[in-house]
Write an enzyme that holds these catalytic residues in place. Structure first.
Site, PDB file in Angstrom:
ATOM      1  N   ARG A  59      31.450 -34.742 -19.008  1.00 17.40           N
ATOM      2  CA  ARG A  59      31.399 -35.970 -19.818  1.00 17.40           C
ATOM      3  C   ARG A  59      32.571 -36.060 -20.785  1.00 17.40           C
ATOM      4  O   ARG A  59      33.203 -37.113 -20.919  1.00 17.40           O
ATOM      5  CB  ARG A  59      30.074 -36.055 -20.578  1.00 17.40           C
ATOM      6  CG  ARG A  59      28.900 -36.420 -19.707  1.00 17.40           C
ATOM      7  CD  ARG A  59      27.642 -36.537 -20.555  1.00 17.40           C
ATOM      8  NE  ARG A  59      27.395 -35.283 -21.259  1.00 17.40           N
ATOM      9  CZ  ARG A  59      26.455 -34.416 -20.917  1.00 17.40           C
ATOM     10  NH1 ARG A  59      25.663 -34.659 -19.912  1.00 17.40           N
ATOM     11  NH2 ARG A  59      26.295 -33.302 -21.601  1.00 17.40           N
ATOM     12  N   THR A  60      32.866 -34.969 -21.489  1.00 17.52           N
ATOM     13  CA  THR A  60      33.949 -35.014 -22.468  1.00 17.52           C
ATOM     14  C   THR A  60      35.283 -35.245 -21.769  1.00 17.52           C
ATOM     15  O   THR A  60      36.072 -36.093 -22.182  1.00 17.52           O
ATOM     16  CB  THR A  60      33.989 -33.715 -23.299  1.00 17.52           C
ATOM     17  OG1 THR A  60      32.738 -33.573 -23.980  1.00 17.52           O
ATOM     18  CG2 THR A  60      35.114 -33.739 -24.313  1.00 17.52           C
ATOM     19  N   LYS A  89      46.907 -15.620 -15.296  1.00 18.65           N
ATOM     20  CA  LYS A  89      47.910 -14.556 -15.157  1.00 18.65           C
ATOM     21  C   LYS A  89      48.275 -13.953 -16.511  1.00 18.65           C
ATOM     22  O   LYS A  89      49.203 -13.161 -16.605  1.00 18.65           O
ATOM     23  CB  LYS A  89      49.182 -15.111 -14.500  1.00 18.65           C
ATOM     24  CG  LYS A  89      48.957 -15.634 -13.100  1.00 18.65           C
ATOM     25  CD  LYS A  89      50.262 -16.040 -12.433  1.00 18.65           C
ATOM     26  CE  LYS A  89      50.871 -17.241 -13.086  1.00 18.65           C
ATOM     27  NZ  LYS A  89      52.083 -17.742 -12.409  1.00 18.65           N
ATOM     28  N   ARG A 110      39.725 -28.370 -24.653  1.00 21.34           N
ATOM     29  CA  ARG A 110      38.401 -27.760 -24.793  1.00 21.34           C
ATOM     30  C   ARG A 110      38.577 -26.296 -24.427  1.00 21.34           C
ATOM     31  O   ARG A 110      39.143 -25.978 -23.381  1.00 21.34           O
ATOM     32  CB  ARG A 110      37.380 -28.422 -23.884  1.00 21.34           C
ATOM     33  CG  ARG A 110      35.987 -27.858 -24.094  1.00 21.34           C
ATOM     34  CD  ARG A 110      34.977 -28.639 -23.294  1.00 21.34           C
ATOM     35  NE  ARG A 110      33.646 -28.226 -23.588  1.00 21.34           N
ATOM     36  CZ  ARG A 110      32.792 -28.904 -24.345  1.00 21.34           C
ATOM     37  NH1 ARG A 110      33.170 -30.030 -24.900  1.00 21.34           N
ATOM     38  NH2 ARG A 110      31.584 -28.467 -24.528  1.00 21.34           N
ATOM     39  N   HIS A 138      33.343 -29.559 -32.486  1.00 16.35           N
ATOM     40  CA  HIS A 138      33.530 -30.592 -31.452  1.00 16.35           C
ATOM     41  C   HIS A 138      33.614 -31.914 -32.215  1.00 16.35           C
ATOM     42  O   HIS A 138      32.686 -32.715 -32.208  1.00 16.35           O
ATOM     43  CB  HIS A 138      32.348 -30.578 -30.489  1.00 16.35           C
ATOM     44  CG  HIS A 138      32.570 -31.332 -29.213  1.00 16.35           C
ATOM     45  ND1 HIS A 138      33.322 -32.478 -29.119  1.00 16.35           N
ATOM     46  CD2 HIS A 138      32.120 -31.079 -27.965  1.00 16.35           C
ATOM     47  CE1 HIS A 138      33.308 -32.906 -27.880  1.00 16.35           C
ATOM     48  NE2 HIS A 138      32.593 -32.078 -27.153  1.00 16.35           N
TER      49      HIS A 138
END
Length: 161
Positions: A59-60, A89, A110, A138
């Protein structure tokens, strides 16, 4: 309308009531004018958003990507940067952010580690938007929650949640 100097969106505490009123006023105006989408279709033309998602959030991620596309911008993205980027890596967040400075006009990130957005902002020459950093913040979700409260209750001050 008052102007604010806000380069990055890292935490909810950056937004006082005056800034919230300004942001929500713009959101209200855009919402009222949804029928006239053409007005906003080129607002972010020739701008590129880098969506760096080190952990899943459909959703975000899609809300940011669809908003960028609807406003005429472009998106470069990695859905699971922890596994499908140079982070797998051993590339550091510092190095990834430094590279993204040359590819994009804004980073929406995120990450699974609290404080990661702030670390990225320290080396970024472009705006960083925190789309969730683990057990940290958030702020864009908090903004949406506050906007919903204001839209439904007509105010923010004096509320107890």
């Amino acid at each position: 309308m008052e102007t604010f100097n806000l380069k990055h969106v890292l935490e909810s505490q950056q937004f006082d009531l005056d800034l919230l009123d300004t942001v929500f006023g713009v959101a209200d105006a855009m919402r009222r004018d949804l029928a006239n989408e053409k007005k906003y279709r080129r607002l972010l033309e020739n701008r590129i958003m880098a969506a760096l998602f080190y952990e899943p959030s459909t959703r975000t991620r899609f809300s940011f990507e669809s908003a960028m596309n609807r406003l005429g911008g472009s998106v470069i993205t990695t859905e699971n940067a922890k596994e499908f980027s140079s982070a797998a890596k051993g590339e550091s967040l510092h190095d990834t952010t430094t590279i993204m400075n040359g590819y994009a006009d804004v980073i929406v990130m995120r990450h699974n580690e609290a404080g990661s957005a702030r670390m990225a902002a320290e080396v970024a020459t472009i705006p960083v938007i925190n789309a969730g950093d683990g057990a940290g913040q958030h702020p864009t979700q908090a903004l949406l929650d506050l906007y919903t409260l204001k839209d439904n209750l007509g105010r923010l001050d004096g509320l107890s949640v």
